[in-house]
Motif scaffolding. Structure first.
Motif, PDB file in Angstrom:
ATOM      1  N   CYS A 145      49.468  33.989  37.328  1.00 34.45           N
ATOM      2  CA  CYS A 145      49.177  35.470  37.885  1.00 34.45           C
ATOM      3  C   CYS A 145      48.906  35.200  39.280  1.00 34.45           C
ATOM      4  O   CYS A 145      48.277  34.417  39.923  1.00 34.45           O
ATOM      5  CB  CYS A 145      47.785  35.936  37.350  1.00 34.45           C
ATOM      6  SG  CYS A 145      47.299  37.584  37.562  1.00 34.45           S
ATOM      7  N   HIS A 174      47.838  38.120  40.915  1.00 36.69           N
ATOM      8  CA  HIS A 174      47.015  39.228  41.281  1.00 36.69           C
ATOM      9  C   HIS A 174      47.651  40.527  42.085  1.00 36.69           C
ATOM     10  O   HIS A 174      46.978  40.789  43.093  1.00 36.69           O
ATOM     11  CB  HIS A 174      45.530  38.808  41.870  1.00 36.69           C
ATOM     12  CG  HIS A 174      45.074  37.380  41.530  1.00 36.69           C
ATOM     13  ND1 HIS A 174      44.972  36.939  39.883  1.00 36.69           N
ATOM     14  CD2 HIS A 174      44.936  36.201  42.175  1.00 36.69           C
ATOM     15  CE1 HIS A 174      44.675  35.807  40.059  1.00 36.69           C
ATOM     16  NE2 HIS A 174      44.689  35.550  41.212  1.00 36.69           N
ATOM     17  N   CYS A 177      41.749  42.443  39.041  1.00 34.46           N
ATOM     18  CA  CYS A 177      43.275  42.305  38.791  1.00 34.46           C
ATOM     19  C   CYS A 177      43.517  42.744  37.362  1.00 34.46           C
ATOM     20  O   CYS A 177      42.932  42.406  36.470  1.00 34.46           O
ATOM     21  CB  CYS A 177      43.489  40.770  38.839  1.00 34.46           C
ATOM     22  SG  CYS A 177      45.103  40.508  38.414  1.00 34.46           S
ATOM     23  N   CYS A 208      44.633  39.734  35.154  1.00 34.89           N
ATOM     24  CA  CYS A 208      43.704  38.551  34.629  1.00 34.89           C
ATOM     25  C   CYS A 208      42.258  38.824  34.729  1.00 34.89           C
ATOM     26  O   CYS A 208      41.342  38.207  34.188  1.00 34.89           O
ATOM     27  CB  CYS A 208      43.980  37.013  35.313  1.00 34.89           C
ATOM     28  SG  CYS A 208      43.470  37.198  37.043  1.00 34.89           S
ATOM     29  N   ILE A 225      40.519  38.984  37.515  1.00 34.04           N
ATOM     30  CA  ILE A 225      39.687  38.356  38.744  1.00 34.04           C
ATOM     31  C   ILE A 225      39.526  39.520  39.634  1.00 34.04           C
ATOM     32  O   ILE A 225      39.862  40.508  39.683  1.00 34.04           O
ATOM     33  CB  ILE A 225      40.772  37.362  39.359  1.00 34.04           C
ATOM     34  CG1 ILE A 225      39.766  36.296  40.059  1.00 34.04           C
ATOM     35  CG2 ILE A 225      41.648  37.983  40.214  1.00 34.04           C
ATOM     36  CD1 ILE A 225      40.314  34.921  40.295  1.00 34.04           C
TER      37      ILE A 225
HETATM   38 ZN   LIG Z   1      45.514  38.248  38.319  1.00 28.58          ZN
END
Ligand SMILES: [Zn+2]
Length: 100
Positions: A34, A36, A53, A56, A58
């Motif tokens: 990922c 982001h 994100c 995922c 984050i």
């Molecule tokens: Zn991500």
């Protein structure tokens, strides 16, 4: 009887693995690859704005005045706030990540 206990062992390992993926975010990034690039709209919390994100989960701090994200990527918002307090007044290019 011996077979029965083996089944139980593999059953409790699997929820444990799910919890571990939530905690070790960095490993997820590596596995999923990922980058982001699909970030949510800025969310306000604890006097800070941050983006999440969509891939995922984050988080990254978001500067509402400059209208751009800044600082490192972290799964833990408290870690981001701590980072921001430690680096207040300093400006970093978007891609640069301080070593600390
Ligand atoms: Zn991500």
């Amino acid at each position: 009887m011996a077979d029965e206990s083996k089944k139980k062992k593999s059953r409790w390992l699997w929820p444990l693995g799910v919890t571990a993926t939530g905690l070790t975010g960095a490993a997820v990034v590596l596995l999923r690859g990922c980058w982001h690039n699909k970030m949510s709209w800025p969310v306000r919390s604890h006097g800070y704005s941050y983006q999440v994100c969509m891939g995922c989960g984050i988080k990254r701090l978001f500067d509402e005045k400059a209208f751009c994200a800044y600082g490192p990527y972290r799964y833990d918002l408290n870690g981001l706030i701590a980072w921001d307090r430690a680096h207040q007044g300093e400006t970093y290019p978007q891609e640069e990540r301080p070593a600390s």
